[in-house]
Design an enzyme around this catalytic site. Structure first.
Site, mmCIF file in Angstrom:
data_model
loop_
_atom_site.group_PDB
_atom_site.id
_atom_site.type_symbol
_atom_site.label_atom_id
_atom_site.label_comp_id
_atom_site.label_asym_id
_atom_site.label_seq_id
_atom_site.Cartn_x
_atom_site.Cartn_y
_atom_site.Cartn_z
ATOM 1 N N HIS A 189 40.379 34.690 28.872
ATOM 2 C CA HIS A 189 38.856 35.192 28.661
ATOM 3 C C HIS A 189 38.850 36.715 28.856
ATOM 4 O O HIS A 189 39.455 37.186 29.778
ATOM 5 C CB HIS A 189 38.058 34.307 29.974
ATOM 6 C CG HIS A 189 36.708 34.481 29.716
ATOM 7 N ND1 HIS A 189 35.932 35.783 29.885
ATOM 8 C CD2 HIS A 189 35.538 33.807 29.044
ATOM 9 C CE1 HIS A 189 34.835 35.527 29.840
ATOM 10 N NE2 HIS A 189 34.487 34.560 29.134
ATOM 11 N N VAL A 191 37.077 38.750 30.745
ATOM 12 C CA VAL A 191 37.026 39.273 32.084
ATOM 13 C C VAL A 191 38.496 39.240 32.722
ATOM 14 O O VAL A 191 38.359 39.630 33.776
ATOM 15 C CB VAL A 191 35.732 38.830 32.821
ATOM 16 C CG1 VAL A 191 34.524 38.900 32.055
ATOM 17 C CG2 VAL A 191 36.140 37.127 33.084
ATOM 18 N N LYS A 192 39.187 38.586 31.970
ATOM 19 C CA LYS A 192 40.433 38.067 32.904
ATOM 20 C C LYS A 192 41.456 39.209 32.778
ATOM 21 O O LYS A 192 41.077 40.191 32.258
ATOM 22 C CB LYS A 192 41.097 36.862 32.652
ATOM 23 C CG LYS A 192 40.306 35.670 32.647
ATOM 24 C CD LYS A 192 39.616 35.238 34.315
ATOM 25 C CE LYS A 192 38.625 34.343 34.307
ATOM 26 N NZ LYS A 192 38.738 33.123 33.764
ATOM 27 N N ILE A 193 42.481 39.186 33.202
ATOM 28 C CA ILE A 193 43.410 40.273 33.296
ATOM 29 C C ILE A 193 43.892 40.751 31.860
ATOM 30 O O ILE A 193 43.940 42.103 31.582
ATOM 31 C CB ILE A 193 44.686 39.982 34.181
ATOM 32 C CG1 ILE A 193 44.434 39.577 35.520
ATOM 33 C CG2 ILE A 193 45.681 41.402 34.231
ATOM 34 C CD1 ILE A 193 43.561 40.522 36.430
#
Ligand SMILES: *Cc1c(COP(=O)(O)O)cnc(C)c1O
Length: 390
Positions: A189, A191-193
């Site tokens: 997603h 917002v993830k890394i």
């Protein structure tokens, strides 16, 4: 609420990412094709696990992970309350019962002491979990060696929810190695890394699970004659072996993922640098800073502080609203899952997991993303300090 000047998290997309996606759009493959295989291979190699199966979200990855482990009605799955609802929902999709293990008040991850106590009680009641889903909260790896020791002793499977933790490491091994678990799940997603828009992946060392995951990703269908129940009718023939899904990810997304993966080390290094900077800048303020552990490195998906609970004037809501009013996109991770109305309807009640609940009352996630500048970070700290150090 107006959109904040400094978000709590944000993807970083550069020209080479865009070019990689455009190349796929000009190719013969749009949905599952060579880029999916290449992305799976690249993540598996990076993490030191032999098998990886990419899907259309982290949630889908958790769901087929449960299914591959034969989680079904009557089974019990345990996770933590301090997580996104998907860590518990995946078990519910399979008709299993869910329960929670409280968190450690220092790490905010699953408490191994509580896990042991709960397992001992569950054994005497003959109601042991079939699967445990530890969550590497904020990117900080859980105590996997201890947890896997308990899995051997009490006989349950482990699926790591590593949605926050791509690029983290634990006792010298990358998260995703599956040395201490059956499966590890990542989310891509935004917002993830790293991101693929939407996307997820399951990693494993077990070939049987990898094969099952591939079948479950695509309707339960196989085209491999060796796996068929009856003899193939010809080259067109496929068989549906079980009830699967359309959880396929596209080549468009995996081209983005491959390009993003080349920047993983830099992304995590910058996140870590910013976390160290927060640690220094917040010194002396009435906030509790995250723990740094000697034997593991966080991917720093989130930088969470807890407002000093002994200072009653530090109302979390007031601090949150003050920061938002000043353009600082703070957030709160997580509302304890067992307090959600859906989980309350299953019988969970406030007070059941006191550490997760107490943590939630005081937690505040400060903005953290790879291209955040030092001066943006200084602004966050100054606005926070202006409110809390009266
Ligand atoms: C993001 C996240 C998920 C779900 O991932 P999606 O890709 O958004 O479906 C699951 N668990 C945790 C802890 C997450 O943060």
């Amino acid at each position: 609420m107006t959109s904040p000047l400094i978000p709590y998290g944000r993807q970083e997309i550069s020209e080479d990412d865009i070019a990689a996606v455009v190349d796929v759009l000009r190719s013969d493959w749009l949905t599952q094709g060579p880029k999916v295989d290449a992305f799976e291979r690249a993540v598996a190699d990076r993490c030191g696990a032999p098998y990886a199966v990419a899907v259309n979200s982290g949630t889908s990855a958790l769901h087929i992970g449960c299914q591959a482990l034969d989680i079904g009605p009557g089974d019990l799955v345990w996770t933590v309350p301090n997580t996104f609802v998907a860590s518990g929902n995946c078990a519910r999709y399979c008709g299993a019962d869910i329960d929670f293990v409280d968190i450690d008040p220092e790490t905010y991850n699953l408490s191994v002491a509580d896990l042991r106590d709960k397992l001992v009680a569950a054994r005497s009641q003959r109601r042991l979990p079939k699967l445990l889903i530890p969550v590497h909260f904020a990117g900080m790896p859980c105590d996997m060696e201890e947890i896997s020791g308990l899995a051997l002793e009490f006989g349950f499977a482990i699926m790591e929810d590593a949605s926050h933790a791509l690029g983290a490491s634990y006792r010298g091994e990358p998260v995703g190695t599956c040395k201490w678990s059956d499966l590890t799940v990542f989310s891509f997603h935004p917002v993830k890394i790293i991101t693929t828009g939407e996307g997820g992946m399951v990693l494993t060392r077990r070939e049987d699970l990898a094969e099952r995951l591939r079948v479950l990703r695509s309707h339960g269908i196989t085209r491999d004659p060796a796996r068929m129940k009856t003899e193939s009718h010809g080259p067109w023939y496929y068989e549906q072996l079980e009830l699967g899904h359309n959880y396929r990810i596209t080549d468009i997304q995996c081209a983005l993922g491959l390009s993003q993966l080349t920047k993983l080390v830099d992304f995590v290094a910058r996140r870590c640098e910013l976390a160290q900077r927060y640690h220094r800048l917040l010194e002396g303020l009435p906030v509790k800073r995250p723990l740094w552990a000697a034997d593991r490195e966080s991917a720093w998906h989130l930088y969470v502080v807890q407002l000093d609970a002994t200072l009653a004037r530090l109302n979390r809501r007031a601090v949150f609203e003050h920061l938002r009013r000043n353009g600082i996109g703070v957030n709160v991770h997580y509302i304890p899952v067992h307090l959600q109305p859906y989980y309350r309807s299953l019988g969970f009640i406030p007070g059941q997991f006191p550490y997760a609940e107490r943590y939630y009352e005081a937690a505040l996630s400060l903005p953290l993303f790879p291209h955040m500048t030092d001066s943006e970070q200084d602004l966050v700290v100054n606005v926070l300090a202006g409110h809390v150090s009266l």
